[in-house]
Design an enzyme around this catalytic site. Sequence first.
Site, short mmCIF file in Angstrom:
data_model
loop_
_atom_site.label_atom_id
_atom_site.label_comp_id
_atom_site.label_asym_id
_atom_site.label_seq_id
_atom_site.Cartn_x
_atom_site.Cartn_y
_atom_site.Cartn_z
N ASP A 1 -3.63 13.81 8.81
CA ASP A 1 -4.57 14.39 7.88
C ASP A 1 -4.20 13.84 6.50
OD1 ASP A 1 -6.05 17.72 7.78
OD2 ASP A 1 -6.51 15.89 6.66
N TRP A 2 -5.07 14.06 5.56
CA TRP A 2 -4.91 13.40 4.26
C TRP A 2 -3.73 13.98 3.50
CZ3 TRP A 2 -7.84 11.18 7.26
CH2 TRP A 2 -8.70 10.14 6.93
#
Length: 755
Positions: A248-249
Amino acid sequence: MTPTSTPDDTDDTDVADDSHDEGSTPARIETLLEELTLEEKLSLVRGAYDPAGNATGYVPPVERLDIPSLSLVDGPMGIRAVPSTAFPASISLAASWDTDLAAEFGETIAAEARAADQDALLAPGFNIVRVPQCGRAFEYYSEDPYLTSRLAVAAVEGIQAGGVMATAKHYLANNQEADRHHVSAEVSERALREIYLPAFEAAVRETEVSSVMASYNRINGTYATAHRWLLTEVLREEWGFEGFVVSDWWATNECAGPAEAGLDLDMPGMPLYEWQEHGSALFDAIDALPDAPWMPKRELAEVVTRPWQPPNPNPNVLKDSFFGEPLREAIDEGRLEESLLEEKIRRLLREMARFGLFDGDQPAGELDTPAHHDLARRIAERGTVLLRNENETLPLAGDERIALIGPHADEPKVGGGGSSEVDPTRATSPFDGLSDRLDAGGSITLAHGLPPVGDASMHDSLLPEIPTPWVEEPRIEEAMAAARDADVAVVVVRDLATEGDDRDLALPGAQDELIAAVSAVAERTVVVLNTAGAVEMPWFESVDAVLETWYPGQEDGHALASVLFGDADPSGRLPVTVGARAADYPASSEAQYPGIGGRAEYSEGVFVGYRHFDEAEIEPLFPFGHGLSYTEFAYRDLSVSLEETGDSSDGDEPTALATVEVTVENVGERPGREVVQVYLRDVESSVPRPPKELAAFEALSLEAGESRTLSLSLTERAFAFFDEDDGEWVVEDGAFEVLVGRSSRDVRERASLEY
Ligand code: GLC
């Protein structure tokens, strides 16, 4: 006890080309790996800025070797990069219980991704809705692993059939937004296996999903991005996953741990203010500043933005990628093998080859077409749940004097806040939708009744709201006056859910008071809920009808009008339980949710959602699977037969263990859609098991008077529980009960079965 390893409804249809067969890797990828320099290799395991400015995540090309770029884009409800169709929330699709619709949605959103020149879609998200407060409940499907699995498989198959890589997210146990960058889900292996893993397992085993997104949170103390058991032992060694794991970012917290655990791609690969796709004015301003030697921009950004950081800031958001310099150093210093880096690139290039990126063999797609808008409306209609309908208040005739009430009744509820946000080219409000649909003689009077409650967005302006004291605030008395002069009051209310924060179960603002005040004076009161999930309804006995429409997307008003006026039967069924009060839900202690000291104790184990309400014998306000129709259905002639128990092969062969046959008839006066639900109860088990668990379902349309006999398969997994001691799935001999009905609490037919 019969050890089994058969997953649910396996279907080894290979949607990929030959690049996955026998684990082979096209020879050209091996050649490329030999020719890539270390610098080039490092550029393929982390994100970079997309020169086109559209991708959410971007892996740059290696032009010297004709390796194309890879563009990844959000999200589960539409393509974030460009103005595009805003589909209903994922929970609305889930409420349709319609896997064909989910597959059609997958193919359609893939067409939009392709038209936006994107290669991978960062969707679907299908974390289990463990707590109703989850700020992203609208982006997920259900509290039930079987319903979630079937929808996930259908959506992923649709997306990938549309020529786009799908991303199963967020792996794993990302069930709350509170403290999401740090909280540890303290969860038993049995609960992981029976509740949180099944949909990811089904997506891997049945659809060969191209990628899996590792989540922000920790699981039993280890970050998902560095969780070897999850990323390698379960995902690859047990399930045979051959795609790539993307973070995920800014979810990657270090270099070696994730690299060795099985993380393949670190996104976005740069600090927030360089990732300008949705950068705020503040970060743009920072970016304009010189890199002063006394205060490099990174530190300056950290200092300047600290006051505006959200409640649970991401600790990595201003850092460079851990798969950049730190990975180079680890390889140069021999702490990590270059072959480990090559394996990551091999997985990525194999997926790129599988989806035609090397050959330019990708569909052109199409964006924002009338057909796509029509699908968005159909999903919103199918996902609308008629919770209450006293005295057949609904459907409306169309010639009524309608008082349309609510602070946002003339605004469409397109979606929730965060990375799933979509910017549609058109959107229809309840006011416009009802106005378009009214018959002769009908009328609509709009009354806001309250000041706006807002529309949550994770990209809210960093600047505070500017008060407007000169604007006269709408008042409840106006709404009451409009209701008095109408035949029916339709009150549209909403919650404010966004990624990054969890949500209250009470409606924000004075909306509960508005509903109570209107229902006290209206002849008939219909409440329309635009919510991310379950909400408290203190007024529900004082209103005549309640529709849950979730976040209906751009076709909000059209879908609402269709259902209100009976053009479409409200065919939604609750994919989550609606409890009467917050304390009734399973994770109701602080230790369970949001957790204490960074630990959320999943002490409810497998008793999530209705499993808990049944076990604890708590009456929900509206049970899992509940949804009224404008017609009536009768069930009869249930029969159950046990098939030959197929040998538990290597998990690739479907093992239908039992077949359930039942006849359903539309005994009303109008056409309708029914969702037949099959639950299974293990009557005598050696471990605590939920009183019933969803094992099969089918959504179908029936004309008035029409009946149909359905045949539904129960796989071996439906009978099994995960034995933590032996580390395997087992089905215990003994009695089982098959319960068939139209919700988890409305069982119409029962049958016994001896295993
Ligand atoms: C977000 C979300 C994830 C999304 C990604 C890119 O923080 O958790 O669902 O795909 O970052 O926007």
